[in-house]
Design an enzyme around this catalytic site. Structure first.
Site, PDB file in Angstrom:
ATOM      1  N   LYS A 191       5.419   3.417   8.329  1.00 32.25           N
ATOM      2  CA  LYS A 191       4.270   4.294   8.540  1.00 32.25           C
ATOM      3  C   LYS A 191       2.987   3.469   8.580  1.00 32.25           C
ATOM      4  O   LYS A 191       2.166   3.601   9.479  1.00 32.25           O
ATOM      5  CB  LYS A 191       4.213   5.304   7.389  1.00 32.25           C
ATOM      6  CG  LYS A 191       3.042   6.243   7.436  1.00 32.25           C
ATOM      7  CD  LYS A 191       2.804   7.002   6.133  1.00 32.25           C
ATOM      8  CE  LYS A 191       4.032   7.529   5.449  1.00 32.25           C
ATOM      9  NZ  LYS A 191       3.706   8.526   4.396  1.00 32.25           N
ATOM     10  N   LYS A 210       5.378   1.722  -3.070  1.00 39.78           N
ATOM     11  CA  LYS A 210       5.317   3.081  -3.600  1.00 39.78           C
ATOM     12  C   LYS A 210       5.605   3.027  -5.082  1.00 39.78           C
ATOM     13  O   LYS A 210       6.242   2.074  -5.565  1.00 39.78           O
ATOM     14  CB  LYS A 210       6.378   3.956  -2.932  1.00 39.78           C
ATOM     15  CG  LYS A 210       6.072   5.442  -3.009  1.00 39.78           C
ATOM     16  CD  LYS A 210       5.195   5.877  -1.858  1.00 39.78           C
ATOM     17  CE  LYS A 210       4.794   7.318  -1.946  1.00 39.78           C
ATOM     18  NZ  LYS A 210       4.223   7.783  -0.658  1.00 39.78           N
ATOM     19  N   GLY A 248      -2.633   8.291  -4.273  1.00 39.96           N
ATOM     20  CA  GLY A 248      -1.975   9.500  -4.758  1.00 39.96           C
ATOM     21  C   GLY A 248      -0.734   9.842  -3.953  1.00 39.96           C
ATOM     22  O   GLY A 248      -0.432   9.234  -2.925  1.00 39.96           O
ATOM     23  N   ASP A 249      -0.006  10.805  -4.434  1.00 42.23           N
ATOM     24  CA  ASP A 249       1.120  11.427  -3.741  1.00 42.23           C
ATOM     25  C   ASP A 249       1.351  12.731  -4.517  1.00 42.23           C
ATOM     26  O   ASP A 249       0.425  13.192  -5.210  1.00 42.23           O
ATOM     27  CB  ASP A 249       2.356  10.496  -3.756  1.00 42.23           C
ATOM     28  CG  ASP A 249       3.418  10.888  -2.728  1.00 42.23           C
ATOM     29  OD1 ASP A 249       3.276  10.530  -1.567  1.00 42.23           O
ATOM     30  OD2 ASP A 249       4.390  11.594  -3.093  1.00 42.23           O
ATOM     31  N   LYS A 276       0.851  -1.196   0.000  1.00 44.03           N
ATOM     32  CA  LYS A 276       0.000   0.000   0.000  1.00 44.03           C
ATOM     33  C   LYS A 276       0.873   1.227   0.000  1.00 44.03           C
ATOM     34  O   LYS A 276       1.824   1.320   0.791  1.00 44.03           O
ATOM     35  CB  LYS A 276      -0.873  -0.008   1.275  1.00 44.03           C
ATOM     36  CG  LYS A 276      -1.811   1.174   1.380  1.00 44.03           C
ATOM     37  CD  LYS A 276      -3.065   0.944   0.578  1.00 44.03           C
ATOM     38  CE  LYS A 276      -3.843   2.219   0.294  1.00 44.03           C
ATOM     39  NZ  LYS A 276      -3.359   2.936  -0.920  1.00 44.03           N
TER      40      LYS A 276
END
Ligand code: GLU
Length: 446
Positions: free
Chosen positions: A115, A127, A166-167, A91
């Site tokens: 995290k 990621k 998103g990022d 994730k």
């Protein structure tokens, strides 16, 4: 400082991943916290947990060809690094920015793993992204890019496999195009394959606000340990993207005043407090720059190329990007009386900056704890998708606030337990690591 055994492991990581400086930085920061943990739990060394945790389960790199509005062909590079799935499906977000390379994606994936563990939700770490720059591109160009990106990525992701979001550079618009293409290729309306979706097509309330709100909640929790609150405090929030906007909103709701924000071109100083409606109009509707904010807002000042951290404030929320807050910036904040910093972005403070804050007794909430609200709410979105349910804004925000308090408390108590009271960096690294490491031992050598 790294102790001797950990130092050797770190050297190995540097050699195996030559040139990936941000990844080295992220790994080093975690390893620096782990000496006492490895001494206490010899089973982790036997199972080579450190070596395994530093090696992603898989790293996918692919070509993304697309055409611009004039018909010209462009080639970008796409990435998905599936770091670790001991706690759940991979994730983590996708970043579209010209600076994206394998080292950046790996640093982000590594941070994401711990995290996500801190949230207590069943999610592993990953990621991805591309070195594509959406700035100045038309909606059609962004759509064609997203469709081409998904044409490769679809085979690697899935509700139970890997769940992107998103990022930087990837918001609801991009996720819409990505989801539409995934649905078309697979012939499945698989809502849980992406998070951060629009409210009309499977998204969850509060996801948009969650990272910024969560960072403000975390800051408030840190202040509470010193019997203080945001009430009456002046605050700087760097950036002006999704994280920054909603951090500003929540700081104001909690009684603080945000007197500055920024973008990659400059800084705006607004001593009366940022007018959030105006900022949102410019950023979200017009996709403009904060220069336009300064032009429209009386009493504010625009500082081209300036460092936001030179403006005196009580508390600071770096919400822009990695390594934006240096030792020099930290020194200025400390000199001007800043008492607390919570990272809304991923690794925005350099290691020297972090050390300066620690030496000065500034409360410091590292990103992997302070900005975990976004991904935690993504897990709540997955939960709603899986049960085909929709929660109210109030209920979801309540859950987010509870999760942030839990993350704060576990970091705080873990730091105490391992002999570093008040050190949220150690607390977050150790608590996150322990969750991942225990699960890895339990699942065997896979
Ligand atoms: N990109 C965000 C982060 O850094 C959110 C990831 C997600 O929601 O999966 O945590």
């Amino acid at each position: 400082m790294l102790d001797e055994k950990v130092d050797l492991l770190f050297e190995e990581v540097v050699q195996r991943n030559a040139g990936e400086v941000e990844f080295h930085q992220a790994v080093r920061e975690v390893l620096e916290s782990l000496g006492p943990v490895l001494a206490k739990y010899p089973e982790f060394a036997r199972a080579k947990i450190i070596q395994r945790i530093c090696e992603p389960e898989s790293q996918i790199i692919f070509r993304v060809p697309w055409t611009d509005d004039r018909g010209e062909v462009h080639i970008n590079r796409g990435f998905r690094v599936e770091f670790n799935s001991a706690l759940g499906p991979y994730k983590g977000g996708l970043r579209f920015h010209p600076s994206v390379n394998l080292g950046i994606v790996k640093f982000l994936g590594f941070e994401q793993l711990f995290k996500n563990a801190l949230t207590g939700m069943p999610i592993g770490g990953g990621k991805g992204g591309a070195d594509f720059d959406p700035k100045g591109r038309s909606d059609d160009e962004v759509m064609r890019f997203c469709q081409s990106f998904m044409l490769e990525m679809y085979r690697h992701i899935g509700e139970y496999t890997d769940v992107p979001a998103g990022d930087i550079g990837v918001g609801t618009r991009e996720l819409g195009y990505l989801f539409g293409q995934y649905k078309r290729i697979t012939n499945r309306y698989e809502s849980g394959v992406l998070t951060g979706k629009g409210i009309d097509w499977g998204g969850a309330l509060v996801r948009r606000e969650a990272t910024g709100y969560g960072a403000a909640f975390f800051l408030e929790q840190m202040l509470k340990t010193r019997k203080q609150s945001l009430e009456g405090m002046t605050c700087l929030v760097s950036g002006s993207g999704n994280v920054a906007l909603y951090a500003i909103e929540k700081v104001h709701a909690l009684g603080g005043t945000v007197i500055g924000c920024s973008d990659s071109d400059g800084v705006v100083h607004d001593p009366d407090g940022i007018d959030l409606d105006l900022l949102r109009e410019i950023k979200e509707v017009r996709r403009g720059r904060i220069l336009h904010y300064a032009e429209a807002r009386k009493g504010s000042q625009y500082l081209p190329h300036g460092s936001i951290w030179q403006i005196p404030c009580d508390v600071a929320l770096p919400c822009a990007t990695q390594n934006e807050l240096t030792a020099k910036d930290a020194a200025a904040l400390i000199k001007n009386g800043c008492i607390a910093v919570a990272e809304g972005a991923n690794m925005p403070t350099t290691p020297e900056g972090v050390r300066a804050f620690a030496a000065a007794g500034v409360l410091f909430g590292p990103g992997k704890a302070a900005n975990a609200g976004g991904v935690a709410t993504s897990a709540l979105e997955m939960q709603q998708n899986a049960s085909r349910d929709r929660w109210s804004f109030e209920h979801t925000e309540e859950r987010l606030s509870e999760i942030m308090t839990n993350i704060h408390d576990i970091c705080f108590h873990t730091a105490e337990e391992f002999g570093a009271p008040g050190d949220y960096v150690k607390g977050a690294n150790i608590a996150g690591f322990l969750r991942v490491a225990r699960a890895m031992v339990a699942l065997g050598l896979v």
